[in-house]
Design an enzyme around this catalytic site. Structure first.
Site, PDB file in Angstrom:
ATOM      1  NE  ARG A 102     -20.884 -19.985  -5.274  1.00  0.00           N
ATOM      2  CZ  ARG A 102     -20.051 -19.230  -4.557  1.00  0.00           C
ATOM      3  NH1 ARG A 102     -19.050 -19.800  -3.904  1.00  0.00           N
ATOM      4  NH2 ARG A 102     -20.206 -17.924  -4.470  1.00  0.00           N
ATOM      5  CE1 TYR A 234     -14.787 -25.630  -7.222  1.00  0.00           C
ATOM      6  CE2 TYR A 234     -16.955 -24.599  -7.273  1.00  0.00           C
ATOM      7  CZ  TYR A 234     -15.700 -24.730  -6.694  1.00  0.00           C
ATOM      8  OH  TYR A 234     -15.359 -23.967  -5.602  1.00  0.00           O
ATOM      9  CB  ALA A 235     -16.922 -29.860  -5.058  1.00  0.00           C
ATOM     10  CB  SER A 287     -16.047 -18.492  -1.454  1.00  0.00           C
ATOM     11  OG  SER A 287     -17.157 -19.135  -0.892  1.00  0.00           O
ATOM     12  CB  CYS A 289     -12.544 -13.255   1.554  1.00  0.00           C
ATOM     13  SG  CYS A 289     -13.011 -12.500  -0.009  1.00  0.00           S
ATOM     14  N   GLY A 290     -10.314 -15.742   3.036  1.00  0.00           N
ATOM     15  CA  GLY A 290      -9.550 -16.008   4.245  1.00  0.00           C
ATOM     16  C   GLY A 290     -10.281 -16.673   5.395  1.00  0.00           C
ATOM     17  CB  THR A 292      -9.568 -21.932   5.305  1.00  0.00           C
ATOM     18  OG1 THR A 292     -10.720 -22.426   4.619  1.00  0.00           O
ATOM     19  CG2 THR A 292      -8.754 -23.114   5.821  1.00  0.00           C
TER      20      THR A 292
END
EC number: 4.1.1.32
Length: 649
Positions: A102, A234-235, A287, A289-290, A292
């Protein structure tokens, strides 16, 4: 219309009749027939102004049909935005090597002079924004096809879902949108009429050159709920349905549904408890930091990144995922820690867009930490790669970028729950907050009440991750949502206190609110290595203990910062759930309170929040109470207090 619609100011289209004339110039018969089915006048005018402003050669209307989705896939390949890989349904996309996260330094809220903006964000005055958008987006789409899609950020019909339009010249962006969001072309008008609003997103990658990146911008108009993005790929900067629209959802929750709704940077997962009960958990983490990994530790997967929450009529908190797929970081994803996700990534059957990973000579993706042999050479985010390569500063170039991603539908996951599409949401009984904290907090602790739970969320501190270009060091990350809070932090905090303490929440449905930290290191607890005190898979135990806490099935140790688990409960869960021994020595290292570290963290938060306006006084009261209790423990036991000493107290 909003006070100033920038797209309309530039495009000049102010009626449906004028909009249709624009469509007739730029659309073929098929797309004209599709757009004719959309009746929401504001949406038609907005799309027409985007067309006039960007001046694409053609416009393709995406209804989400199988034929339209295939056209987008083919267009992404034709443009070179993606390349096919040997595994069926897999493609690779590379962002510019200078834009791998980002662009927070070039992201702004469009604001009027008197408008409050978060102290952690940047703003651009409206008149200045008009000039920037006009200068950089006028004609930016020439030579390209603008693709327009209609999406629901959440299950259709859910109280907290938000309709949105994504208009981009990037086929990769629309391909990603088709995996990550619900194309609801047929329901768009009805849902907009029911909710009274929609979000709009206008993007073009431009010429997609490194030299244009200094002029790349992501601009978010809070009043008009429109995002403008240009010269980036970047998405996180271009798929504006994601974090761009999440910001609008946060605004909507804080200022229109205060005390009734929340929009959070949280996973949603269900834990299997005793007697086959299902207990739903949400959890915030910055984002990288785990989130998922934590979401995948659950037995029933709903989402890994975002959550919309509301208080239902039955007195429960309900949560939905605005997305229906994963745009997940792959670094350190491996068969040991993430077997469900790895199964999909290494076997045919699922559609996957890879970004910024290493592709070997056989077309196989590789990434740092995947637990497999790494090839000697291949292609990655910066071009040709081979082992031992260094950059211009002599720094080793990794096989994959730390922010490399995979995009995959949630339905591909073995633990996917069809509750993800239930407009009633899932009843939420556990709320967690975490960050990359290597030296201070224990792996899990529970707030004494909702106000203390809000304070846990407000006081996240995390090491910076690769998700933000140029970020480094350790910083505050309030609620893990701070980059996406448009308004004053005090307003957002007050809304959190009101929501979780709401009398509308039934006494037997109030959630357990807790901190999680599985980045604690051996070095921070007297050891000599930077290795974690535990493994990624341990998070299943921490969540399962919280599941038991939500149903009053376990006892706990009271401390000034909250309630800690007892050893025997954890030992049993480690054995039953992940077949792993859990020695008392490890428990003592993980759950001893390092008083000076925690007090330093409290002082940091207190000083920082005192610089903000309208911060609720109860934050400072709670932090002061915690500090007083910690100082009393230190006076009695010294700077390190063990669980046995806490129980003795």
């Amino acid at each position: 219309m909003a006070e100033i619609d920038i797209a309309q100011k530039i495009g000049g289209i102010d009626s449906v009749d004028a909009a249709r004339k624009v469509f007739e110039k730029k659309m073929d018969k098929e797309s004209l027939a599709k757009i004719d089915k959309i009746k929401t006048e504001k949406a038609l005018i907005k799309i027409a102004n985007a067309i006039v402003m960007g001046d694409p050669d053609a416009v393709f209307v995406n209804t989400g049909s199988a034929e339209d989705k295939q056209w987008i896939r083919d267009h992404a390949l034709e443009k070179g935005e993606e390349k096919k890989l040997p595994m069926d349904g897999h493609t690779i996309h590379y962002d510019l090597k200078e834009e791998q996260g980002r662009i927070v330094d070039r992201t702004y809220y469009i604001a009027d002079p008197e408008e409050d903006i978060s102290s952690l964000a940047q703003k651009m005055l409206r008149n200045d924004a008009v000039g920037v958008v006009k200068t950089h987006m006028t004609g930016i789409m020439r030579g390209k096809t603008l693709i327009v899609g209609f999406y629901s950020r959440g299950p259709v019909g859910a109280p907290a879902s938000n309709p949105a339009i994504e208009a981009s010249t990037s086929a990769y962006v629309l391909h990603s949108a088709e995996i990550l969001y619900r194309n609801f072309f047929a329901d768009f008008d009805r849902e907009v009429a029911a909710g009274g609003h929609f979000f709009t997103n206008i993007h073009s990658e431009g010429k997609n050159r490194p030299e244009d990146l200094p002029n790349a911008r992501v601009l978010m108009d809070r009043k008009d709920r429109t995002t403008y993005s240009f010269n980036c790929t970047y998405a996180g900067n271009t798929l504006l349905l994601k974090k761009g629209n999440h910001r609008f959802a946060v605004d909507k929750a804080v200022y229109e549904h205060r005390g009734e709704q929340l929009a959070e940077h949280m996973f949603i997962t269900g834990m299997q408890g005793p007697g086959n009960r299902q207990t739903w958990c949400v959890g915030a983490a910055p984002s990288g930091c785990g989130k998922t990994t934590t979401a995948m530790a659950g037995n029933f997967f709903v989402g890994d990144d975002l959550a919309q929450m509301w208080i239902a009529e039955d007195g429960s908190i309900r949560s939905i995922n605005p997305e229906c797929g994963i745009f997940g970081i792959v670094e350190d994803v491996n068969m040991e820690g993430d077997p469900l996700l790895m199964t999909n990534l290494r076997n045919p059957g699922a559609e996957v867009i890879w970004t910024n990973v290493l592709i070997d000579d056989n077309g196989v993706p590789h990434w740092t930490g995947h637990g497999e042999p790494m090839p000697d050479h291949g292609m990655n985010f910066q071009g040709k790669w081979e082992k031992g390569m260094t950059d211009e500063k002599g720094k080793p170039i990794p096989p994959s970028h730390p922010n490399a991603r995979c995009t995959i539908s949630s339905t591909a996951l073995a633990n996917y729950s069809n509750r993800a599409e239930d407009p009633a949401g899932v009843e939420t009984r556990v709320v967690t907050y975490s960050g990359r904290d290597s030296d201070t907090m224990p792996p899990v602790w529970v707030a004494r009440n909702s106000d203390n739970g809000v304070v846990i969320g407000a006081c996240i501190v995390s090491a910076a991750t690769a998700t933000e270009v140029g970020a480094s060091g350790v910083k505050r990350a309030p609620w893990a949502n701070a980059p996406f809070i448009p308004g004053a932090l005090g307003d957002y905090m007050a809304a959190q206190f009101e929501f979780f303490a709401s009398p509308k929440i039934a006494a037997d449905k109030r959630p357990v609110m807790a901190g999680l930290n599985y980045f604690l290191t051996d070095e921070a607890r007297g050891g000599t290595t930077k290795k974690l005190l535990g493994e990624k898979k341990d998070v299943k135990v921490w969540l399962s203990w919280l599941e038991r806490m939500a149903h009053n099935d376990v006892s706990f140790i009271e401390t000034p910062i909250g309630n800690l688990p007892k050893y025997e409960d954890l030992r049993q869960l480690f054995s039953d759930l992940i077949d792993k021994p859990y020695p008392y020595e490890l428990y003592e290292k993980q759950f001893s309170l390092y008083i000076d570290n925690i007090i330093a963290r409290i002082d940091l938060q207190t000083a920082a929040y005192k610089k903000d306006e309208r911060i609720p006084e109860k934050l400072f009261t709670i932090l002061a109470e915690q500090k007083k209790g910690l100082e009393a423990l230190k006076a009695k036991f010294g700077p390190i207090v063990t669980p046995k000493q806490l129980e003795e107290k």
